[in-house]
Design a protein around this motif. Sequence first.
Motif, short mmCIF file in Angstrom:
data_model
loop_
_atom_site.label_atom_id
_atom_site.label_comp_id
_atom_site.label_asym_id
_atom_site.label_seq_id
_atom_site.Cartn_x
_atom_site.Cartn_y
_atom_site.Cartn_z
N TYR A 22 27.52 141.53 -0.13
CA TYR A 22 27.27 142.97 -0.18
C TYR A 22 25.84 143.30 0.25
O TYR A 22 25.13 144.08 -0.36
CB TYR A 22 27.53 143.53 -1.59
CG TYR A 22 28.94 143.29 -2.07
CD1 TYR A 22 29.98 144.15 -1.70
CD2 TYR A 22 29.24 142.20 -2.87
CE1 TYR A 22 31.28 143.92 -2.11
CE2 TYR A 22 30.54 141.96 -3.29
CZ TYR A 22 31.55 142.83 -2.91
OH TYR A 22 32.83 142.59 -3.31
N ARG A 23 25.43 142.70 1.35
CA ARG A 23 24.07 142.88 1.84
C ARG A 23 24.11 143.06 3.35
O ARG A 23 24.76 142.30 4.06
CB ARG A 23 23.22 141.67 1.47
CG ARG A 23 21.76 141.78 1.90
CD ARG A 23 20.97 140.57 1.45
NE ARG A 23 21.50 139.34 2.03
CZ ARG A 23 21.05 138.14 1.73
NH1 ARG A 23 20.11 137.99 0.82
NH2 ARG A 23 21.58 137.06 2.31
N LEU A 24 23.40 144.07 3.84
CA LEU A 24 23.36 144.33 5.26
C LEU A 24 22.38 143.39 5.94
O LEU A 24 21.39 142.96 5.32
CB LEU A 24 22.94 145.78 5.52
CG LEU A 24 23.93 146.86 5.05
CD1 LEU A 24 23.33 148.24 5.25
CD2 LEU A 24 25.26 146.75 5.77
N PRO A 25 22.61 143.08 7.20
CA PRO A 25 21.66 142.21 7.90
C PRO A 25 20.35 142.94 8.16
O PRO A 25 20.29 144.16 8.27
CB PRO A 25 22.40 141.89 9.21
CG PRO A 25 23.33 143.04 9.40
CD PRO A 25 23.76 143.45 8.03
N THR A 26 19.29 142.16 8.28
CA THR A 26 17.97 142.71 8.53
C THR A 26 17.85 143.15 9.97
O THR A 26 18.21 142.41 10.89
CB THR A 26 16.88 141.67 8.21
OG1 THR A 26 17.02 141.27 6.84
CG2 THR A 26 15.49 142.24 8.44
N ASP A 27 17.36 144.38 10.19
CA ASP A 27 17.13 144.90 11.53
C ASP A 27 15.66 144.68 11.87
O ASP A 27 14.79 145.42 11.41
CB ASP A 27 17.49 146.39 11.59
CG ASP A 27 17.46 146.92 13.02
OD1 ASP A 27 17.03 146.16 13.92
OD2 ASP A 27 17.84 148.08 13.23
N TYR A 28 15.39 143.66 12.68
CA TYR A 28 14.00 143.33 12.99
C TYR A 28 13.38 144.28 14.00
O TYR A 28 12.18 144.21 14.27
CB TYR A 28 13.92 141.89 13.51
CG TYR A 28 14.25 140.86 12.46
CD1 TYR A 28 13.31 140.49 11.52
CD2 TYR A 28 15.52 140.28 12.40
CE1 TYR A 28 13.62 139.55 10.53
CE2 TYR A 28 15.84 139.34 11.43
CZ TYR A 28 14.88 138.97 10.50
OH TYR A 28 15.19 138.06 9.52
N THR A 29 14.19 145.16 14.61
CA THR A 29 13.64 146.15 15.53
C THR A 29 13.10 147.38 14.82
O THR A 29 12.52 148.25 15.47
CB THR A 29 14.71 146.59 16.54
OG1 THR A 29 15.79 147.24 15.83
CG2 THR A 29 15.27 145.39 17.30
N LEU A 30 13.30 147.47 13.50
CA LEU A 30 12.79 148.61 12.75
C LEU A 30 11.28 148.61 12.80
O LEU A 30 10.65 147.58 12.56
CB LEU A 30 13.27 148.53 11.30
CG LEU A 30 12.94 149.72 10.39
CD1 LEU A 30 13.71 150.95 10.83
CD2 LEU A 30 13.25 149.39 8.94
N PRO A 31 10.67 149.77 13.13
CA PRO A 31 9.19 149.80 13.22
C PRO A 31 8.57 149.45 11.87
O PRO A 31 9.07 149.81 10.81
CB PRO A 31 8.89 151.26 13.60
CG PRO A 31 10.15 151.75 14.22
CD PRO A 31 11.27 151.03 13.53
N HIS A 32 7.46 148.72 11.95
CA HIS A 32 6.75 148.34 10.73
C HIS A 32 6.05 149.55 10.14
O HIS A 32 5.74 150.53 10.82
CB HIS A 32 5.72 147.25 11.03
CG HIS A 32 6.35 145.95 11.44
ND1 HIS A 32 7.01 145.12 10.57
CD2 HIS A 32 6.45 145.35 12.66
CE1 HIS A 32 7.46 144.05 11.21
NE2 HIS A 32 7.14 144.17 12.48
N GLN A 33 5.79 149.46 8.85
CA GLN A 33 5.09 150.53 8.17
C GLN A 33 3.67 150.63 8.70
O GLN A 33 3.05 149.64 9.08
CB GLN A 33 5.06 150.27 6.66
CG GLN A 33 4.51 151.42 5.84
CD GLN A 33 4.57 151.11 4.35
OE1 GLN A 33 4.87 149.99 3.97
NE2 GLN A 33 4.31 152.09 3.53
#
Length: 479
Positions: A22-33
């Motif tokens: 029940y865990r979504l995969p990590t999206d590494y393209t998400l902009p960093h904070q």
Amino acid sequence: MITPPQSQHLHRHKGLALPPGYRLPTDYTLPHQDTPLNLPPDHSYSLPELVDIAQSSNPTTRVAWNAARDSALATGLTRAAYLPQLTASVIGGYGYLNTHISNSTMHGSPRISGEGEVQALSLSWLLFDFGKRSASISAAQQNSLASNILFTGAHQKVVYEVTSAYYLTVAIEAHIHLIEQALHNTRAIERAVKARLLNGQATVIDTARAEQATAQAELNLVQTRGDLENHYLALMTAMGISPTTRLSLQKEADRALTVHDVTLSEKMVQESVARRPDVLAAYAKARASRSQIQAARAEFLPKVSLSGNAAYGVGHLGLSGLGSSPFSANGNGFGGLILGQITMPIFDGGMRQAQLKRSKDQADSADAQLRDTRYHSVQSIVSAENTLHTGVSAYQAAQKIEHTAQTAFDAALASYNTGEGSVTRLLDLQTSLFNATIMRSDSYYTTLIAAASLAFATGSLGDANAVQNSITDPYEATP
């Protein structure tokens, strides 16, 4: 094992397949904070400084600014409808035809070939449309005005949210100081009880009660320090900066809190309402919706326009295969044409009528929204004023309670150290003193937040200086 009915139902009807665990995969393209701002950590920041940082860092102000710019661009687009439309075009091509003819009088294989080019400039200019463009421009201007007003309102909201978060944070810091003072008192009581126990004037139960009071104060201190961290994170979020940023907050110095014997008159309330960004924005949107009705009505009337074009053509045509003499022609020429046009819509399947009805409904909704906004703004102003008066009265009463509680505790502690009184009475007085100090502190910061709320409700909380002015005298900002 018997499978439950619900499980049987799930086995029969397979629906959405959830990821493993029940865990979504990590999206590494998400902009960093965003990285934390480079703010000096050794500086003690006052409330106006925190507000200044928030006004340039909070994403809400950036979104409101972009919305205001988009509305201004929309106004420019509607103004362009008054200008003529010019279009330049170039058309060129080549054609070739090869066929065979055979009859009693003619035979052969004629070929026709040709190439040409046309350069044209077209003009289209709407001269008169019974006010549709004017109404559209007026609507766009009012929407742009509403966006600019909401941009101001966004700044005021950021100022208010930062102010509230700041006072809540320093209020928790004050709680920590008061709990530390209470812990100091309970330890003094514990030492006094143990001293009397050595002299046979106290019991083990008295000692246990004193130790319990000390442990309870230590627990309160730990919990309050955890609350302080949560309130600090809320302050950083209100400012729109990274929660990992560590700032030292300037302590709020106690000041005399008084409210003059002045209440907001009906005229003052109405003038305050007319200054609120949400009311002004709702009024601008109501006027824009009425302009949209005028634009929709203009669609039922004729339009007068002017059109024209100028063209220059170059061409070549060749014919061969018919007899012994081939034929060819070359030519070029210039031409122009200007036309006047009157168009009158007759039937469109009810589209214009539906658009007019839609514009009227939107105008009615905008008027209702304006009335609702005015009613709620009056309510918020009166409620903020009542809260401010109540807060000041509560603060003044809490000061008196704290003074008497402190006097009673000091006297009881001195008597207990001389061998008089009971530890139960002493601990009760310590609890009363602690509650009185917390009540006084809470009422103080509640009053400061209420003063800022009144300034925000009256549309006066525009910058960092207005925060301090609203706290010094909340009636200075109101006419």
